[in-house]
Scaffold this motif. Structure first.
Motif, PDB file in Angstrom:
ATOM      1  N   VAL A  32      15.876 -72.642   1.176  1.00 58.57           N
ATOM      2  CA  VAL A  32      16.261 -72.083  -0.120  1.00 58.57           C
ATOM      3  C   VAL A  32      17.358 -71.046   0.099  1.00 58.57           C
ATOM      4  O   VAL A  32      17.322 -70.276   1.063  1.00 58.57           O
ATOM      5  CB  VAL A  32      15.040 -71.459  -0.820  1.00 58.57           C
ATOM      6  CG1 VAL A  32      15.445 -70.725  -2.094  1.00 58.57           C
ATOM      7  CG2 VAL A  32      14.010 -72.543  -1.124  1.00 58.57           C
ATOM      8  N   ALA A  33      18.342 -71.017  -0.804  1.00 63.53           N
ATOM      9  CA  ALA A  33      19.495 -70.137  -0.623  1.00 63.53           C
ATOM     10  C   ALA A  33      19.083 -68.672  -0.496  1.00 63.53           C
ATOM     11  O   ALA A  33      19.501 -67.981   0.444  1.00 63.53           O
ATOM     12  CB  ALA A  33      20.463 -70.311  -1.789  1.00 63.53           C
ATOM     13  N   ARG A  37      14.556 -64.059  -3.856  1.00 61.54           N
ATOM     14  CA  ARG A  37      14.737 -63.963  -5.308  1.00 61.54           C
ATOM     15  C   ARG A  37      13.877 -65.044  -5.960  1.00 61.54           C
ATOM     16  O   ARG A  37      13.986 -66.229  -5.619  1.00 61.54           O
ATOM     17  CB  ARG A  37      16.210 -64.157  -5.706  1.00 61.54           C
ATOM     18  CG  ARG A  37      17.143 -63.091  -5.131  1.00 61.54           C
ATOM     19  CD  ARG A  37      16.902 -61.729  -5.767  1.00 61.54           C
ATOM     20  NE  ARG A  37      17.705 -60.682  -5.184  1.00 61.54           N
ATOM     21  CZ  ARG A  37      18.920 -60.326  -5.614  1.00 61.54           C
ATOM     22  NH1 ARG A  37      19.471 -60.973  -6.643  1.00 61.54           N
ATOM     23  NH2 ARG A  37      19.575 -59.352  -5.043  1.00 61.54           N
ATOM     24  N   HIS A  40      15.564 -68.284  -7.476  1.00 60.24           N
ATOM     25  CA  HIS A  40      16.002 -69.274  -6.490  1.00 60.24           C
ATOM     26  C   HIS A  40      14.808 -70.024  -5.902  1.00 60.24           C
ATOM     27  O   HIS A  40      14.847 -71.252  -5.755  1.00 60.24           O
ATOM     28  CB  HIS A  40      16.785 -68.588  -5.369  1.00 60.24           C
ATOM     29  CG  HIS A  40      18.172 -68.194  -5.750  1.00 60.24           C
ATOM     30  ND1 HIS A  40      19.232 -69.070  -5.750  1.00 60.24           N
ATOM     31  CD2 HIS A  40      18.676 -67.012  -6.171  1.00 60.24           C
ATOM     32  CE1 HIS A  40      20.329 -68.451  -6.139  1.00 60.24           C
ATOM     33  NE2 HIS A  40      20.017 -67.198  -6.405  1.00 60.24           N
ATOM     34  N   GLU A  44      15.089 -73.875  -7.030  1.00 61.36           N
ATOM     35  CA  GLU A  44      15.511 -74.748  -5.936  1.00 61.36           C
ATOM     36  C   GLU A  44      14.347 -75.571  -5.397  1.00 61.36           C
ATOM     37  O   GLU A  44      14.494 -76.769  -5.117  1.00 61.36           O
ATOM     38  CB  GLU A  44      16.159 -73.922  -4.822  1.00 61.36           C
ATOM     39  CG  GLU A  44      17.474 -73.285  -5.242  1.00 61.36           C
ATOM     40  CD  GLU A  44      18.128 -72.496  -4.119  1.00 61.36           C
ATOM     41  OE1 GLU A  44      18.011 -72.914  -2.940  1.00 61.36           O
ATOM     42  OE2 GLU A  44      18.738 -71.450  -4.405  1.00 61.36           O
ATOM     43  N   ALA A 111      20.730 -74.917  -1.986  1.00 63.03           N
ATOM     44  CA  ALA A 111      21.640 -74.102  -2.800  1.00 63.03           C
ATOM     45  C   ALA A 111      22.369 -74.902  -3.882  1.00 63.03           C
ATOM     46  O   ALA A 111      22.546 -74.393  -5.001  1.00 63.03           O
ATOM     47  CB  ALA A 111      22.647 -73.392  -1.897  1.00 63.03           C
ATOM     48  N   ALA A 114      21.189 -74.756  -7.530  1.00 70.90           N
ATOM     49  CA  ALA A 114      21.185 -73.555  -8.355  1.00 70.90           C
ATOM     50  C   ALA A 114      22.405 -72.664  -8.188  1.00 70.90           C
ATOM     51  O   ALA A 114      22.914 -72.122  -9.171  1.00 70.90           O
ATOM     52  CB  ALA A 114      19.929 -72.730  -8.062  1.00 70.90           C
ATOM     53  N   VAL A 115      22.874 -72.477  -6.965  1.00 71.36           N
ATOM     54  CA  VAL A 115      23.951 -71.503  -6.743  1.00 71.36           C
ATOM     55  C   VAL A 115      25.263 -72.055  -7.293  1.00 71.36           C
ATOM     56  O   VAL A 115      25.850 -71.516  -8.220  1.00 71.36           O
ATOM     57  CB  VAL A 115      24.085 -71.152  -5.255  1.00 71.36           C
ATOM     58  CG1 VAL A 115      25.208 -70.133  -5.062  1.00 71.36           C
ATOM     59  CG2 VAL A 115      22.769 -70.593  -4.727  1.00 71.36           C
ATOM     60  N   GLY A 251      16.463 -64.950 -13.170  1.00 68.40           N
ATOM     61  CA  GLY A 251      15.712 -66.067 -12.615  1.00 68.40           C
ATOM     62  C   GLY A 251      14.252 -66.213 -12.969  1.00 68.40           C
ATOM     63  O   GLY A 251      13.675 -67.267 -12.714  1.00 68.40           O
ATOM     64  N   ASN A 254      12.736 -69.356 -14.584  1.00 71.48           N
ATOM     65  CA  ASN A 254      12.580 -70.588 -13.812  1.00 71.48           C
ATOM     66  C   ASN A 254      11.123 -70.838 -13.421  1.00 71.48           C
ATOM     67  O   ASN A 254      10.724 -71.980 -13.203  1.00 71.48           O
ATOM     68  CB  ASN A 254      13.452 -70.536 -12.558  1.00 71.48           C
ATOM     69  CG  ASN A 254      14.926 -70.599 -12.893  1.00 71.48           C
ATOM     70  OD1 ASN A 254      15.381 -71.483 -13.611  1.00 71.48           O
ATOM     71  ND2 ASN A 254      15.685 -69.638 -12.393  1.00 71.48           N
TER      72      ASN A 254
END
Length: 386
Positions: A32-33, A37, A40, A44, A111, A114-115, A251, A254
């Motif tokens: 996960v990126a 957080r 994320h 993710e 990533a 989401a990123v 976030g 999510n």
């Protein structure tokens, strides 16, 4: 299976045979990126699992190694992910194993879900293709019981429905706040929506972190962010069991999405990221103004790079200001969501045309291109003439 395979791969006696088996099983080491957080970790992880299931017809054989720098954003959320992705404690052996598996091509970077800096995030296509299928995650019986007990302690009557509220503040991560301050929301902007929710018999649970300013006390509202009962378990339990989640470009929503709860997102940014995740969600994008106060039309924004601005400094450099939606607009979209959930929402042919017109502004490469949610009905009636 994934945990056993990881142990075999780490053992020199079995590593060669285990490597062959790992390739045959398509082992994934999920990276996960920013696992520190919660947004994320939730988005993710959930997107990867749904995407793999849609593409391969099964869930992956996957492992995830606990991150350094404080571990997972929420250990309870990591426990839920562990149902599908075997979570391995961060030991010297695990770090060495991850390094070796990375060189052999087993690591799956999540990533892109989401990123996606200045490109389309893959999560929107995944959630659209997942469609009406149920969520992968639901609260355990123990966590439902603990959440219900905490709600009772906070004064929420047994059986009452509630809405989670989240207005992003700058105190959670001050080190990078200069990049993201345009995403912040004053919790007072939710006042009219809170009045509507409580008038219709609901409760409001304010989510967040202890750096947030206290809310003005009012009936049927719990300032959970500053409550002594706040815990990683309840952060998940409340988000997973609310009637809907009223959030923003931050976030925590999510978590609600991965547990199948509908959401309203206000002040979505960048403009190319206007949409929420699920078809039943609603969203209101920020407006973009010049320093002199002129609001740019959607056509102007989407015809330029402004639609992709992700950082506060980009707006400043362009002489522009990101303007939040109004409390009245938040109340309107909240009423729309309540009516949708009650089965009483009404739409016209012009409403459908406005939704299509706004959706057509987004092109491949825009962050939420392919998103399947809706923009608030009354917001479009006011801001998008036909």
């Amino acid at each position: 299976m994934a945990g056993i395979l990881a142990k075999l791969l780490a053992d020199a006696r079995y590593a060669k045979a285990a490597g062959w088996l790992a390739r045959w099983l398509d082992l994934k080491v999920v990276q996960v990126a920013v696992p520190q957080r919660i947004g994320h970790l939730a988005l993710e992880g959930d997107s990867f699992l749904k995407d793999y299931r849609l593409r391969c017809g099964r869930f992956p054989v996957a492992i995830m190694i606990e991150p350094d720098h404080g571990g997972f954003a929420n250990p309870v959320l990591a426990q839920y992910l562990d149902r599908y992705i075997h979570v391995i404690p961060r030991t010297a052996e695990a770090i060495a194993l991850e390094a070796r598996l990375r060189t052999e091509g087993f690591v799956e970077e999540t990533a892109p879900y989401a990123v996606a800096m200045y490109e389309t995030a893959r999560c929107f296509d995944v959630y659209r293709r997942w469609g009406a299928r149920g969520p992968l995650f639901c609260l355990t019986a123990a966590h439902r019981k603990a959440t219900a007990a905490a709600l009772a302690q906070m004064g929420v009557p047994d059986g009452a429905w509630f809405v989670c509220l989240h207005a992003r503040g700058g105190g959670y991560s001050p080190s990078d706040e200069h990049w993201h301050l345009h995403r912040n929301v004053d919790i007072a902007d939710y006042d009219e929506a809170i009045g509507l929710i409580t008038k219709r018999g609901g409760w409001c649970i304010r989510m967040g972190d202890p750096t947030m300013p206290p809310m003005v006390p009012r009936p049927n509202v719990v300032d959970y962010a500053l409550c002594p009962l706040k815990s990683p378990l309840l952060d998940i339990g409340l988000s997973a069991s609310c009637r809907f989640f009223l959030g923003c470009a931050s976030g925590l929503y999510n978590v609600a999405a991965m547990f199948g709860r509908p959401s309203i997102l206000v002040n979505t940014t960048p403009l190319s990221g206007s949409y929420a995740l699920n078809a039943g969600d609603l969203a209101l994008p920020q407006a973009v103004q010049t320093r002199e106060g002129r609001t740019l039309s959607f056509g102007e924004v989407f015809a330029s790079k402004v639609a992709d601005f992700r950082l506060a400094e980009e707006f400043v450099a362009a002489g522009l200001v990101a303007r939040n939606v109004t409390p009245a607009e938040i109340r309107e979209v909240t009423e729309e969501m309540l009516d949708r959930l009650d089965g009483t929402a009404s739409y016209t042919d012009d409403d459908a045309s406005r939704q299509a017109l706004f959706r057509n502004y987004l092109r491949p490469g825009h962050y939420s291109f392919g998103g399947d949610s809706r923009i608030g009905r009354d917001f479009l009636r006011r801001n998008l003439p036909l």
